[in-house]
Enzyme design. Structure first.
Site, short mmCIF file in Angstrom:
data_model
loop_
_atom_site.label_atom_id
_atom_site.label_comp_id
_atom_site.label_asym_id
_atom_site.label_seq_id
_atom_site.Cartn_x
_atom_site.Cartn_y
_atom_site.Cartn_z
N PHE A 13 -107.32 -27.06 -5.99
CA PHE A 13 -107.67 -27.30 -4.60
C PHE A 13 -106.83 -28.50 -4.16
CE2 PHE A 13 -110.13 -28.57 -0.98
CZ PHE A 13 -110.34 -27.34 -0.39
N GLY A 40 -102.02 -24.97 -6.41
CA GLY A 40 -101.84 -24.76 -7.85
C GLY A 40 -100.61 -23.88 -8.02
N ALA A 43 -101.35 -20.08 -8.75
CA ALA A 43 -101.89 -19.34 -7.59
C ALA A 43 -100.82 -19.22 -6.50
CB ALA A 43 -103.12 -20.06 -7.06
N GLY A 219 -83.31 -28.54 -4.88
CA GLY A 219 -83.72 -28.83 -3.50
C GLY A 219 -82.62 -28.49 -2.52
N GLY A 222 -79.31 -26.79 -3.56
CA GLY A 222 -79.22 -25.39 -4.01
C GLY A 222 -79.75 -25.19 -5.41
N GLY A 249 -90.80 -24.72 -4.53
CA GLY A 249 -90.45 -24.17 -5.84
C GLY A 249 -91.26 -22.91 -6.14
N ASP A 250 -92.51 -22.91 -5.70
CA ASP A 250 -93.36 -21.74 -5.97
C ASP A 250 -92.90 -20.53 -5.14
OD1 ASP A 250 -94.89 -23.33 -7.67
OD2 ASP A 250 -96.16 -24.00 -6.01
O1 RIB Z 1 -96.08 -26.64 -6.55
C1 RIB Z 1 -97.04 -27.17 -5.69
C2 RIB Z 1 -98.38 -27.23 -6.38
O2 RIB Z 1 -98.28 -28.12 -7.46
C3 RIB Z 1 -99.51 -27.76 -5.52
O3 RIB Z 1 -100.20 -26.71 -4.90
C4 RIB Z 1 -100.34 -28.58 -6.50
O4 RIB Z 1 -101.63 -28.10 -6.66
C5 RIB Z 1 -99.56 -28.57 -7.81
O5 RIB Z 1 -100.06 -27.64 -8.70
#
Ligand code: RIB
Length: 306
Positions: A13, A40, A43, A219, A222, A249-250
């Site tokens: 969270f 996270g 997620a 970043g 590149g 990054g996610d």
């Molecule tokens: O990559 C971003 C995430 O890293 C955030 O949502 C935070 O919870 C950490 O896990």
């Protein structure tokens, strides 16, 4: 239904604090605003995969608190399968401090993320050979076991070693795609990684430890890719309107996963992931900021028009 992607990872969270700068030690500093939202790395990556149309099953653990409920609801909203997410203890939390230019730093509290155990990894999760995505916000023993099982069932393994930590050599050797940013690459190698030249060296060195492709993200500079076919730098997509780079990054990894599942080449996959990530950083928050394929098409049309 078959699953394209199995994400075994964290749910936090997030408390996002907007502020002009970091406080000094001992200083009480006044921020500009605050938001609370699901996050996270596990997620977030699961949601980006699902936003692009992949079928995603997530394995993890959230707390038996109201945050746990919200974390599950967010995944369900984006059609990520949550039946293999346990509830135990208190939820993981991310405190994310976002500066004016969109840069951030964060502190995470592991919480329930460390209640997943190797015993939670059922063979059935791996049996339809999905792409398996892992990060480093869950116990190392779970990552080690997940990689072993993934290899046994013929899955492709993508490891995002974030936040960076030591990975057992045997586990690393079985990874097909290792994705790290410059800080994580520097941690793994014990040498600075600040520019494209150093990222090239880092990718080369890391590629000797794994069984596949290394991607070092930089970043706005590149990303560098070292695979069997290439050692190549890919520029970032220009982005004038950066507000929050938290989930960049996610978003990149979710988009890379989409390309891998759709069997696109790395020459197509990396620019696509860079475009998805560039769109994600133009809004606050991780999951709700992640683009769909139609968002990406609309962006391309408007770029061609203007
Ligand atoms: O990559 C971003 C995430 O890293 C955030 O949502 C935070 O919870 C950490 O896990």
């Amino acid at each position: 239904m078959t699953t394209d992607v199995l994400v075994i990872g964290s749910l936090n969270f997030d408390i996002l604090i907007q502020q002009d700068r970091l406080p000094h030690l001992g200083e009480t500093f006044t921020g500009n605003g605050m938001m609370m939202m699901p996050g996270g790395k596990g997620a977030n990556q699961a949601v980006q995969c699902a936003r692009l149309g992949l079928t995603v099953n997530m394995v993890g653990c959230v707390g038996q608190d109201m945050y746990g409920q919200e974390l599950l609801q967010s995944l369900e909203k984006y059609q990520v399968a949550t039946q293999n997410i346990k509830r135990c203890g208190t939820s993981g939390v991310g405190i994310v401090q976002i500066m004016k230019e969109g840069d951030y730093c964060s502190t995470i509290i592991k919480g329930a993320n460390y209640h997943i155990t190797a015993a939670d990894l059922k063979d059935a999760f791996f049996s339809d050979r999905p792409l398996v995505i892992l990060q480093s916000e869950i116990p190392p023993s779970v990552v080690d076991e997940a990689v072993k099982k993934a290899v046994r069932f013929g899955c492709t393994v993508l490891l995002n070693n974030a936040p960076a930590r030591e990975i057992a050599a045997e586990t690393l050797r079985q990874v097909n795609y290792l994705v790290v940013n410059e800080t994580e690459a520097a941690f793994m190698l014990g040498t600075p990684v600040k520019d494209v030249t150093q990222a090239n060296d880092a990718a080369l060195q890391l590629s000797q430890r794994i069984n596949g492709t290394v991607i070092v993200t930089l970043g706005e500079k590149g990303a560098v890719v070292k695979s069997a076919e290439m050692l190549q730098h890919f520029p970032a997509k220009p982005c004038a309107n950066v507000v929050d780079t938290t989930g960049a990054g996610d978003a990149f990894i979710g988009a890379l996963a989409w390309s891998l599942v759709r069997q696109r080449s790395l020459s197509e996959a990396i620019p696509f992931a860079a475009s998805v990530s560039a769109l994600a950083i133009q809004k606050y928050g991780g999951q709700s900021a992640f683009p769909t394929l139609s968002d990406i098409e609309a962006q391309q049309v408007s770029a061609n028009v203007t």
